[in-house]
Design a protein around this motif. Sequence first.
Motif, mmCIF file in Angstrom:
data_model
loop_
_atom_site.group_PDB
_atom_site.id
_atom_site.type_symbol
_atom_site.label_atom_id
_atom_site.label_comp_id
_atom_site.label_asym_id
_atom_site.label_seq_id
_atom_site.Cartn_x
_atom_site.Cartn_y
_atom_site.Cartn_z
ATOM 1 N N ASN A 6 -6.190 -12.638 21.651
ATOM 2 C CA ASN A 6 -7.183 -13.707 21.596
ATOM 3 C C ASN A 6 -7.672 -13.903 20.168
ATOM 4 O OD1 ASN A 6 -9.237 -11.729 21.157
ATOM 5 N ND2 ASN A 6 -9.322 -11.378 23.343
ATOM 6 N N SER A 60 2.086 -21.454 25.286
ATOM 7 C CA SER A 60 0.667 -21.290 25.012
ATOM 8 C C SER A 60 0.120 -22.417 24.142
ATOM 9 C CB SER A 60 0.446 -19.950 24.295
ATOM 10 O OG SER A 60 -0.895 -19.808 23.944
ATOM 11 N N LYS A 62 -2.484 -21.792 22.262
ATOM 12 C CA LYS A 62 -3.324 -21.010 21.365
ATOM 13 C C LYS A 62 -2.960 -21.276 19.898
ATOM 14 C CE LYS A 62 -4.214 -17.388 24.646
ATOM 15 N NZ LYS A 62 -4.172 -15.965 24.898
#
Length: 67
Positions: A6, A60, A62
């Motif tokens: 994260n 993802s 991200k």
Amino acid sequence: MSVYINTIGFGYVVLNDGEILDYDVVSICPVQNDKCITKINEIACYYLPGILILEDYKKSNKSERVK
């Protein structure tokens, strides 16, 4: 062992036959991939997991660092 990368570092959980042995959210300041990898390696070397589960980064949304 499952690892979730994260924006502040990573989280992890270590399971054995469905029993949680350990879990945590590890903050790395400043966040750097090499520091995250070093810490993940330390945890993995301690528990010696048979399986390591990671998110599929190709699908993802991200940040590039997390990917």
